[in-house]
Write a protein that holds these residues in place. Structure first.
Motif, PDB file in Angstrom:
ATOM      1  N   SER A 299     -62.905   2.593  -4.735  1.00 25.72           N
ATOM      2  CA  SER A 299     -62.087   3.727  -5.168  1.00 25.72           C
ATOM      3  C   SER A 299     -62.310   4.977  -4.320  1.00 25.72           C
ATOM      4  O   SER A 299     -61.528   5.913  -4.368  1.00 25.72           O
ATOM      5  CB  SER A 299     -62.384   4.048  -6.636  1.00 25.72           C
ATOM      6  OG  SER A 299     -63.768   4.349  -6.807  1.00 25.72           O
ATOM      7  N   GLY A 300     -63.376   4.992  -3.539  1.00 24.89           N
ATOM      8  CA  GLY A 300     -63.659   6.161  -2.715  1.00 24.89           C
ATOM      9  C   GLY A 300     -62.693   6.303  -1.555  1.00 24.89           C
ATOM     10  O   GLY A 300     -62.049   5.335  -1.130  1.00 24.89           O
ATOM     11  N   SER A 301     -62.590   7.495  -1.045  1.00 22.40           N
ATOM     12  CA  SER A 301     -61.691   7.753   0.083  1.00 22.40           C
ATOM     13  C   SER A 301     -62.280   7.167   1.366  1.00 22.40           C
ATOM     14  O   SER A 301     -63.496   7.026   1.493  1.00 22.40           O
ATOM     15  CB  SER A 301     -61.490   9.266   0.260  1.00 22.40           C
ATOM     16  OG  SER A 301     -60.917   9.829  -0.891  1.00 22.40           O
ATOM     17  N   PRO A 302     -61.424   6.813   2.331  1.00 23.59           N
ATOM     18  CA  PRO A 302     -61.951   6.346   3.615  1.00 23.59           C
ATOM     19  C   PRO A 302     -62.771   7.436   4.282  1.00 23.59           C
ATOM     20  O   PRO A 302     -62.565   8.634   4.029  1.00 23.59           O
ATOM     21  CB  PRO A 302     -60.690   6.012   4.417  1.00 23.59           C
ATOM     22  CG  PRO A 302     -59.578   6.749   3.747  1.00 23.59           C
ATOM     23  CD  PRO A 302     -59.953   6.832   2.302  1.00 23.59           C
ATOM     24  N   ALA A 303     -63.708   7.021   5.131  1.00 26.84           N
ATOM     25  CA  ALA A 303     -64.622   7.984   5.757  1.00 26.84           C
ATOM     26  C   ALA A 303     -63.900   8.970   6.663  1.00 26.84           C
ATOM     27  O   ALA A 303     -64.389  10.077   6.905  1.00 26.84           O
ATOM     28  CB  ALA A 303     -65.691   7.231   6.550  1.00 26.84           C
ATOM     29  N   TYR A 304     -62.722   8.582   7.166  1.00 29.79           N
ATOM     30  CA  TYR A 304     -61.936   9.457   8.043  1.00 29.79           C
ATOM     31  C   TYR A 304     -60.479   9.038   7.942  1.00 29.79           C
ATOM     32  O   TYR A 304     -60.135   7.998   7.357  1.00 29.79           O
ATOM     33  CB  TYR A 304     -62.415   9.351   9.494  1.00 29.79           C
ATOM     34  CG  TYR A 304     -62.249   7.968  10.082  1.00 29.79           C
ATOM     35  CD1 TYR A 304     -61.087   7.614  10.769  1.00 29.79           C
ATOM     36  CD2 TYR A 304     -63.236   6.992   9.922  1.00 29.79           C
ATOM     37  CE1 TYR A 304     -60.920   6.340  11.278  1.00 29.79           C
ATOM     38  CE2 TYR A 304     -63.072   5.710  10.431  1.00 29.79           C
ATOM     39  CZ  TYR A 304     -61.913   5.393  11.109  1.00 29.79           C
ATOM     40  OH  TYR A 304     -61.737   4.126  11.613  1.00 29.79           O
TER      41      TYR A 304
ATOM     42  N   GLY B  37     -53.180   0.693   0.688  1.00 27.77           N
ATOM     43  CA  GLY B  37     -54.189  -0.062  -0.049  1.00 27.77           C
ATOM     44  C   GLY B  37     -55.226  -0.720   0.837  1.00 27.77           C
ATOM     45  O   GLY B  37     -56.359  -0.952   0.399  1.00 27.77           O
ATOM     46  N   TYR B  38     -54.879  -0.997   2.096  1.00 24.39           N
ATOM     47  CA  TYR B  38     -55.799  -1.697   2.994  1.00 24.39           C
ATOM     48  C   TYR B  38     -57.061  -0.895   3.308  1.00 24.39           C
ATOM     49  O   TYR B  38     -58.042  -1.453   3.808  1.00 24.39           O
ATOM     50  CB  TYR B  38     -55.087  -2.080   4.302  1.00 24.39           C
ATOM     51  CG  TYR B  38     -54.612  -0.901   5.113  1.00 24.39           C
ATOM     52  CD1 TYR B  38     -55.405  -0.379   6.138  1.00 24.39           C
ATOM     53  CD2 TYR B  38     -53.382  -0.300   4.875  1.00 24.39           C
ATOM     54  CE1 TYR B  38     -54.981   0.704   6.888  1.00 24.39           C
ATOM     55  CE2 TYR B  38     -52.951   0.773   5.613  1.00 24.39           C
ATOM     56  CZ  TYR B  38     -53.745   1.272   6.619  1.00 24.39           C
ATOM     57  OH  TYR B  38     -53.327   2.357   7.362  1.00 24.39           O
ATOM     58  N   VAL B  39     -57.072   0.398   3.033  1.00 22.87           N
ATOM     59  CA  VAL B  39     -58.271   1.206   3.305  1.00 22.87           C
ATOM     60  C   VAL B  39     -59.178   1.323   2.081  1.00 22.87           C
ATOM     61  O   VAL B  39     -60.249   1.934   2.169  1.00 22.87           O
ATOM     62  CB  VAL B  39     -57.910   2.625   3.817  1.00 22.87           C
ATOM     63  CG1 VAL B  39     -57.089   2.543   5.085  1.00 22.87           C
ATOM     64  CG2 VAL B  39     -57.203   3.444   2.754  1.00 22.87           C
ATOM     65  N   TYR B  40     -58.787   0.745   0.948  1.00 21.31           N
ATOM     66  CA  TYR B  40     -59.564   0.895  -0.282  1.00 21.31           C
ATOM     67  C   TYR B  40     -60.282  -0.396  -0.670  1.00 21.31           C
ATOM     68  O   TYR B  40     -60.226  -0.857  -1.813  1.00 21.31           O
ATOM     69  CB  TYR B  40     -58.667   1.381  -1.414  1.00 21.31           C
ATOM     70  CG  TYR B  40     -58.151   2.773  -1.169  1.00 21.31           C
ATOM     71  CD1 TYR B  40     -58.991   3.879  -1.296  1.00 21.31           C
ATOM     72  CD2 TYR B  40     -56.835   2.989  -0.766  1.00 21.31           C
ATOM     73  CE1 TYR B  40     -58.528   5.158  -1.052  1.00 21.31           C
ATOM     74  CE2 TYR B  40     -56.367   4.269  -0.523  1.00 21.31           C
ATOM     75  CZ  TYR B  40     -57.217   5.349  -0.658  1.00 21.31           C
ATOM     76  OH  TYR B  40     -56.755   6.624  -0.404  1.00 21.31           O
ATOM     77  N   TRP B  41     -60.963  -0.988   0.313  1.00 23.28           N
ATOM     78  CA  TRP B  41     -61.794  -2.166   0.087  1.00 23.28           C
ATOM     79  C   TRP B  41     -63.086  -2.001   0.862  1.00 23.28           C
ATOM     80  O   TRP B  41     -63.114  -1.321   1.893  1.00 23.28           O
ATOM     81  CB  TRP B  41     -61.080  -3.437   0.557  1.00 23.28           C
ATOM     82  CG  TRP B  41     -59.818  -3.730  -0.172  1.00 23.28           C
ATOM     83  CD1 TRP B  41     -58.568  -3.249   0.123  1.00 23.28           C
ATOM     84  CD2 TRP B  41     -59.660  -4.564  -1.322  1.00 23.28           C
ATOM     85  NE1 TRP B  41     -57.650  -3.730  -0.775  1.00 23.28           N
ATOM     86  CE2 TRP B  41     -58.288  -4.549  -1.673  1.00 23.28           C
ATOM     87  CE3 TRP B  41     -60.551  -5.336  -2.077  1.00 23.28           C
ATOM     88  CZ2 TRP B  41     -57.794  -5.261  -2.758  1.00 23.28           C
ATOM     89  CZ3 TRP B  41     -60.053  -6.057  -3.161  1.00 23.28           C
ATOM     90  CH2 TRP B  41     -58.694  -6.019  -3.491  1.00 23.28           C
ATOM     91  N   LYS B  42     -64.138  -2.613   0.371  1.00 19.78           N
ATOM     92  CA  LYS B  42     -65.396  -2.588   1.115  1.00 19.78           C
ATOM     93  C   LYS B  42     -66.035  -3.968   1.067  1.00 19.78           C
ATOM     94  O   LYS B  42     -65.835  -4.741   0.117  1.00 19.78           O
ATOM     95  CB  LYS B  42     -66.360  -1.531   0.565  1.00 19.78           C
ATOM     96  CG  LYS B  42     -66.911  -1.816  -0.827  1.00 19.78           C
ATOM     97  CD  LYS B  42     -67.931  -0.743  -1.223  1.00 19.78           C
ATOM     98  CE  LYS B  42     -68.511  -1.021  -2.611  1.00 19.78           C
ATOM     99  NZ  LYS B  42     -69.539  -0.017  -2.986  1.00 19.78           N
ATOM    100  N   TRP B  43     -66.804  -4.269   2.102  1.00 23.02           N
ATOM    101  CA  TRP B  43     -67.486  -5.555   2.187  1.00 23.02           C
ATOM    102  C   TRP B  43     -68.755  -5.500   1.353  1.00 23.02           C
ATOM    103  O   TRP B  43     -69.565  -4.585   1.468  1.00 23.02           O
ATOM    104  CB  TRP B  43     -67.821  -5.877   3.636  1.00 23.02           C
ATOM    105  CG  TRP B  43     -68.567  -7.163   3.798  1.00 23.02           C
ATOM    106  CD1 TRP B  43     -69.863  -7.338   4.181  1.00 23.02           C
ATOM    107  CD2 TRP B  43     -68.052  -8.486   3.579  1.00 23.02           C
ATOM    108  NE1 TRP B  43     -70.187  -8.680   4.215  1.00 23.02           N
ATOM    109  CE2 TRP B  43     -69.094  -9.408   3.840  1.00 23.02           C
ATOM    110  CE3 TRP B  43     -66.804  -8.979   3.175  1.00 23.02           C
ATOM    111  CZ2 TRP B  43     -68.923 -10.783   3.722  1.00 23.02           C
ATOM    112  CZ3 TRP B  43     -66.639 -10.358   3.051  1.00 23.02           C
ATOM    113  CH2 TRP B  43     -67.691 -11.236   3.331  1.00 23.02           C
TER     114      TRP B  43
END
Length: 436
Positions: A100-105, A128-134
């Motif tokens: 849910s956090g914003s992308p770093a940049y 939506g592609y920027v709101y996932w993390k490994w």
């Protein structure tokens, strides 16, 4: 008098026996009560307040837990499988989870994104592609900490050596660091393929070296990848673009792979040895796998003989996600969410590249360890395979459907949007540097 004494003694003896009998009965009752309640005393593995529900339940063939353990959940955990405290966690075995956090940049906060990977700036409508993390399955993978990384890298130098995906990775690296201090460009060649930056407050330099084969190659392609002649690839000569500067870097990341698929004439000792894909020519087709393996062997031999003090990292080749065609035959990638495990299989080409690089890197790691050198694998293949949504697709072009919503444009399903999944590669990279 004797009778009274005997009676008194007899009374005391009977009284003692009676008390002893009562005591035995009470003890027996107590043990029965204790055993009857012992199943309630063992912590319930479904109770979040006692043991995390993710903790595996003990199997039936495990020896019973002594009763004096039941009041100590911490000691009970000694009977569970060990976590990464005893074995290092596999950061490459995991899944993509919502973030849910914003992308770093963004494209507005980083000026080092090339236009072909600037998906936001080129009008990609979904975000939506920027709101996932490994997320590794067995441990936590911290996000890339730019400030901590810069502090660690005071007075150091980095180099990224490889192809356009290497450059793509480098841009993510720069964008993450530039949120703390913007980089200052020191150098670029006329085609902007070899470049160098500096972070003044930390005296950190970062370079990118264009060397798609890592070896000497004469390439006859225009900016759109159209060839006027076959590539002339020298399998026995590493590219002096990077070898001449090798000893000046503290950290070096190598990667290659995709370019070996292209048609090429192979040379050794300045004589034609064979080729790959050179139909109509009277040369032996040795296959791209032959060339890739031979150059990797030469690369690692060079590193071993150089005995560097630097940390060497080799990043694995990455999959593309073209569907219904290829780069040049109308292939596309329109997905907007990560794939499920097993939904995408590695294409034959990517599988062959991987089957070559993993054994070669493993052998090199073992040799490096024996010599006290630092050589590490950065394996991004599996996690990248699950991100068909992370490519520019048609948005490698500026607003491709602005004039015609049905316009036919070339899709890029090989490189990665910035920001995007590729940023997680740097989470893995920092873990290697910190814990390697």
């Amino acid at each position: 008098m004797k009778q009274n004494l005997w009676s008194s003694a007899y009374y005391k003896q009977n009284h003692f026996v009676f008390k002893l009998g009562i005591s035995i009965l009470l003890v027996g009752f107590g043990f029965r009560l204790l055993f009857s309640q012992s199943s309630d005393a063992i912590p319930n593995v479904t109770d979040d307040n006692i043991i995390d529900i993710s903790t595996p339940v003990l199997e039936n063939d495990v020896k019973p837990i002594p009763l004096d353990f039941v009041e100590s959940p911490k000691e009970l955990n000694q009977f569970q499988p060990k976590d990464d405290e005893s074995e290092k966690c596999d950061i490459y075995d995991g899944e993509w989870i919502p973030n849910s956090g914003s992308p770093a940049y963004t494209n507005n906060t980083c000026r080092w994104i090339e236009s072909h990977q600037n998906c936001m700036g080129n009008g990609r409508p979904d975000t939506g592609y920027v709101y996932w993390k490994w997320s590794p399955k067995a441990c936590e993978l911290p996000r890339f900490d730019a400030r901590k990384f810069l502090e660690m890298m005071r007075d150091k130098s980095w180099a990224f050596v490889g192809d356009s995906i290497t450059r793509n990775h480098l841009q993510s690296f720069l964008c993450l660091l530039s949120q703390v201090e913007d980089a200052v460009e020191l150098f670029h060649d006329k085609d902007y393929k070899n470049r160098k930056w500096h972070f003044p407050s930390y005296n950190l330099t970062v370079s990118v070296m264009w060397s798609p084969f890592l070896a000497k190659a004469d390439i006859f392609e225009d900016i759109n990848g159209v060839s006027s002649s076959e590539i002339q690839l020298h399998l026995d000569v590493l590219d002096k673009t990077w070898t001449e500067q090798f000893d000046t870097w503290d950290y070096i990341l190598f990667s290659s792979g995709k370019w070996f698929i292209k048609t090429a004439i192979y040379y050794e000792n300045n004589s034609i040895l064979g080729c790959h894909g050179c139909e109509g020519k009277n040369y032996t087709d040795l296959g791209f796998n032959f060339a890739y393996q031979k150059i990797l062997k030469n690369l690692f031999e060079f590193i071993m003989n150089s005995n560097p003090k630097s940390m060497i990292i080799y990043r694995t080749s990455t999959p593309d996600h073209f569907e219904n065609g290829t780069w040049s035959t109308g292939g596309s990638c329109d997905r907007m969410v990560p794939a499920k495990e097993g939904e995408f299989e590695l294409a034959d080409v990517n599988r062959i590249l991987r089957e070559i690089e993993l054994p070669e890197i493993s052998k090199a790691e073992e040799r490096a360890s024996e010599k006290g050198m630092k050589l590490k694998l950065l394996d991004v293949t599996s996690l990248s395979l699950l991100r068909p949504d992370g490519h520019p697709g048609p948005y490698r072009h500026f607003y491709p459907f602005a004039e015609d919503k049905n316009a036919k444009v070339q899709y890029d399903c090989l490189h990665w949007c910035l920001p995007g999944p590729i940023d997680s590669w740097n989470d893995l990279l920092m873990d290697l540097v910190v814990n390697g």
